[in-house]
Design an enzyme around this catalytic site. Structure first.
Site, mmCIF file in Angstrom:
data_model
loop_
_atom_site.group_PDB
_atom_site.id
_atom_site.type_symbol
_atom_site.label_atom_id
_atom_site.label_comp_id
_atom_site.label_asym_id
_atom_site.label_seq_id
_atom_site.Cartn_x
_atom_site.Cartn_y
_atom_site.Cartn_z
ATOM 1 N N ASP A 144 -3.816 4.030 5.820
ATOM 2 C CA ASP A 144 -4.951 3.161 5.514
ATOM 3 C C ASP A 144 -5.546 2.640 6.813
ATOM 4 O O ASP A 144 -4.830 2.436 7.800
ATOM 5 C CB ASP A 144 -4.523 1.981 4.644
ATOM 6 C CG ASP A 144 -4.034 2.401 3.272
ATOM 7 O OD1 ASP A 144 -4.607 3.349 2.717
ATOM 8 O OD2 ASP A 144 -3.077 1.786 2.760
ATOM 9 N N ASP A 178 -9.209 6.124 -1.294
ATOM 10 C CA ASP A 178 -9.363 4.965 -2.167
ATOM 11 C C ASP A 178 -10.837 4.684 -2.437
ATOM 12 O O ASP A 178 -11.228 4.336 -3.560
ATOM 13 C CB ASP A 178 -8.729 3.722 -1.526
ATOM 14 C CG ASP A 178 -7.243 3.883 -1.273
ATOM 15 O OD1 ASP A 178 -6.579 4.595 -2.054
ATOM 16 O OD2 ASP A 178 -6.738 3.303 -0.295
#
EC number: 3.4.23.36
Length: 205
Positions: A144, A178
Site C-alpha cells: 500500500d 483498492d
C-alpha cells in the site's frame, strides 16, 4: 470495440498499472518511508498482512484462508463478467466489473507471490527476485502507498464518543487495486439499473 475486448483491455491496463506502481514502491522505498507530493497527498510505503484497512485474523492460517477466499471470489466475478458481457448493457457496467476483477487479482498477486520474490523491506529497500525471500507462497504482504490526509485536527467536543480527539480524514493507506475496486463499485451504484435489471413480471390473461 466489442464488450469482450473492452473488458480484456480494462483488465490488462489496470493489473499492469497496479503491479508497476507496487513493484516501483517496493524496490525504491524502505518500509515506512514516504514522499510528500502535496500536504493532502503522500506516498507512504506500508504493507498490509491481512484484510482491507489493515485488519488481520488467524495468523498464517487466516492469511491462507483469506487468499483462497479471494481466489474463489475472483472466479465468481469472472462468471458475473462473462454473463454481463452477453447482455446489452452500458459499457460503464463492463468497465466497473472489470475494475473490480482487476483490483481483486492485483491484491491476490501480492498475497500469493510477493513473499517468494521479494526480501524484507524492514530498514532497507527490497530486492526483486531475492535469494532470501521474506515469506512463502500464499503468504505475501499487500503493498500500500496512497495516503490522502485531506483534513487533520481535533474534533469538536459535542461529537459523541470521538469529540475532543485528534482525527485524520482520510486516514487509511491504500493501493491502485483498492482504488480500482472502489471506482468499480461506485460505477455499479451509478449504473445500478443497467447492472442489476429487474425481471419483468409476466401478466397472465
Amino acid at each position: 470495440m466489442s464488450k469482450k475486448n473492452l473488458a480484456i483491455l480494462t483488465i490488462l491496463i489496470a493489473i499492469i498499472l497496479d503491479q508497476i506502481i507496487k513493484i516501483y514502491v517496493k524496490t525504491h522505498f524502505a518500509l515506512g518511508e514516504e514522499v510528500v507530493v502535496f500536504d493532502w497527498f503522500i506516498l507512504h510505503f506500508t504493507e498490509n498482512n491481512g484484510m482491507a484497512m489493515g485488519f488481520e485474523f488467524g495468523g498464517k492460517a487466516g492469511k491462507l484462508f483469506l487468499t483462497l477466499f479471494r481466489l474463489v471470489a475472483v472466479c465468481g466475478i469472472i462468471y458475473w463478467l462473462t454473463q454481463t458481457i452477453k447482455r446489452k448493457v452500458n459499457n460503464a457496467v463492463i468497465i466497473a466489473i472489470s475494475l473490480i476483477f482487476s483490483g481483486a487479482v492485483g491484491n491476490i498477486i501480492d498475497s500469493v507471490f510477493y513473499g517468494v520474490i521479494f526480501d524484507s523491506s524492514e530498514h532497507k529497500v527490497a530486492t526483486l527476485f531475492s535469494d532470501n525471500p521474506y515469506g512463502t507462497i500464499f503468504h505475501g504482504k499487500v503493498v500500500d502507498m496512497f495516503y490522502f490526509p485531506l483534513w487533520q485536527g481535533v474534533l469538536p467536543d459535542w461529537i459523541p464518543f470521538v469529540g475532543g480527539e485528534f482525527f485524520t480524514f482520510f486516514q487509511y493507506i491504500f493501493n491502485p487495486a483498492d482504488a480500482f475496486i472502489s471506482v468499480g463499485v461506485a460505477l455499479l451504484f451509478i449504473f445500478s439499473k443497467q447492472a442489476f435489471p429487474k425481471e419483468e413480471k409476466k401478466i397472465e390473461a
